[in-house]
Design a protein around this motif. Structure first.
Motif, short mmCIF file in Angstrom:
data_model
loop_
_atom_site.label_atom_id
_atom_site.label_comp_id
_atom_site.label_asym_id
_atom_site.label_seq_id
_atom_site.Cartn_x
_atom_site.Cartn_y
_atom_site.Cartn_z
N GLY A 50 -42.45 -33.35 37.55
CA GLY A 50 -41.36 -32.44 37.24
C GLY A 50 -40.35 -32.92 36.22
O GLY A 50 -39.45 -32.17 35.84
N VAL A 51 -40.46 -34.16 35.75
CA VAL A 51 -39.51 -34.67 34.75
C VAL A 51 -39.87 -34.05 33.40
O VAL A 51 -41.00 -34.18 32.93
CB VAL A 51 -39.54 -36.22 34.68
N SER A 52 -38.90 -33.38 32.78
CA SER A 52 -39.16 -32.68 31.52
C SER A 52 -39.09 -33.64 30.33
O SER A 52 -38.59 -34.76 30.45
CB SER A 52 -38.12 -31.57 31.32
N GLU A 53 -39.60 -33.17 29.21
CA GLU A 53 -39.58 -33.98 27.98
C GLU A 53 -38.14 -34.31 27.57
O GLU A 53 -37.85 -35.44 27.17
CB GLU A 53 -40.31 -33.26 26.86
N SER A 54 -37.24 -33.36 27.70
CA SER A 54 -35.84 -33.63 27.33
C SER A 54 -35.22 -34.65 28.28
O SER A 54 -34.41 -35.49 27.86
CB SER A 54 -35.02 -32.34 27.30
N GLU A 55 -35.59 -34.63 29.56
CA GLU A 55 -35.09 -35.64 30.51
C GLU A 55 -35.63 -37.02 30.16
O GLU A 55 -34.90 -38.02 30.25
CB GLU A 55 -35.49 -35.27 31.94
N VAL A 56 -36.91 -37.09 29.76
CA VAL A 56 -37.50 -38.37 29.36
C VAL A 56 -36.74 -38.93 28.16
O VAL A 56 -36.37 -40.11 28.14
CB VAL A 56 -39.00 -38.21 29.03
N LYS A 57 -36.48 -38.09 27.15
CA LYS A 57 -35.75 -38.53 25.96
C LYS A 57 -34.36 -39.02 26.32
O LYS A 57 -33.89 -40.04 25.80
CB LYS A 57 -35.69 -37.41 24.93
N ALA A 58 -33.69 -38.33 27.24
CA ALA A 58 -32.35 -38.74 27.67
C ALA A 58 -32.39 -40.09 28.38
O ALA A 58 -31.51 -40.94 28.17
CB ALA A 58 -31.74 -37.67 28.57
N ILE A 59 -33.41 -40.29 29.22
CA ILE A 59 -33.55 -41.58 29.92
C ILE A 59 -33.76 -42.70 28.92
O ILE A 59 -33.12 -43.76 29.00
CB ILE A 59 -34.71 -41.51 30.94
N LEU A 60 -34.65 -42.49 27.94
CA LEU A 60 -34.94 -43.54 26.96
C LEU A 60 -33.74 -43.86 26.07
O LEU A 60 -33.59 -45.01 25.63
CB LEU A 60 -36.14 -43.12 26.10
#
Length: 199
Positions: A50-60
């Motif tokens: 359920g982790v979205s691409e925008s959430e991944v980018k924010a985490i990185l």
């Protein structure tokens, strides 16, 4: 012959043997990188379902990656596309039951080795195969324990060339720092470093 002449002759013979032995000793090849395993060319991350691409980018963005990178979102190259989360209190019971059923019917459910099981707080994250999530017996065991199957969101990060001598890697010490930070994130199950080896 005098004692001095004997010593000089012995010294000359000794040097001749040293020179001959030196011809047979292999010298190291200095064209290789001195520490090839210290170069990390990428990072493979398994996020929770359920982790979205925008959430991944924010985490990185919260980590100093030290070099520009390219990210591929939701790529699964490991074969471990699915997982179950099991509470530590029932871990032994469900693992035993899954292994028993797997051996009985010779199923290909990767009930992983301890190295593949991920510990997150009081839970175990167990990667499972696609064959398992389509198997009625496997799903029946999960239903008995009220456990659902989830899908890993896998992201592959590759470091890009930048200024200087065309490096597309970061030093291992930086990669380990990034890995340790990422593993503390509650949305991340595992982080694997991709090393570059030169011939």
């Amino acid at each position: 012959m005098s004692k001095i002449n004997k010593e000089i002759i012995l010294l000359i013979i000794f040097f001749i043997f040293v020179m001959i032995a030196g011809q047979f000793i292999k010298t190291p090849n200095n064209t290789q990188t001195p520490y090839p395993d210290s170069q990390v060319g990428g990072i493979f991350i398994q996020f929770k379902d359920g982790v979205s691409e925008s959430e991944v980018k924010a985490i990185l963005q919260n980590y100093n990656m030290t070099r520009n990178y390219r990210m591929e979102y939701d790529t699964n190259t490991t074969g471990e596309g699915y997982y179950i989360i099991v509470d530590k209190d029932i871990w032994s019971d469900i693992r035993r039951e899954l292994i028993k059923e797997m051996r009985k019917d010779k199923k290909d459910w990767p009930i992983s080795t301890p190295a593949h099981v991920i510990r997150k707080g009081d839970d175990y994250v167990l990667p499972v195969s696609e064959q398992a999530v389509q198997d009625e017996k496997f799903l029946a065991i999960l239903d008995k324990y009220d456990i659902g199957v989830k899908k890993f969101i896998c992201c592959d990060i590759r470091f890009l060339y930048s200024d200087g001598p065309l490096t597309h890697w970061i030093p291992e010490k930086d990669a380990i720092r990034i890995k340790n930070g990422l593993e503390q994130n509650e949305n991340i199950f595992s982080v694997q470093l991709s090393y570059i080896y030169s011939n």
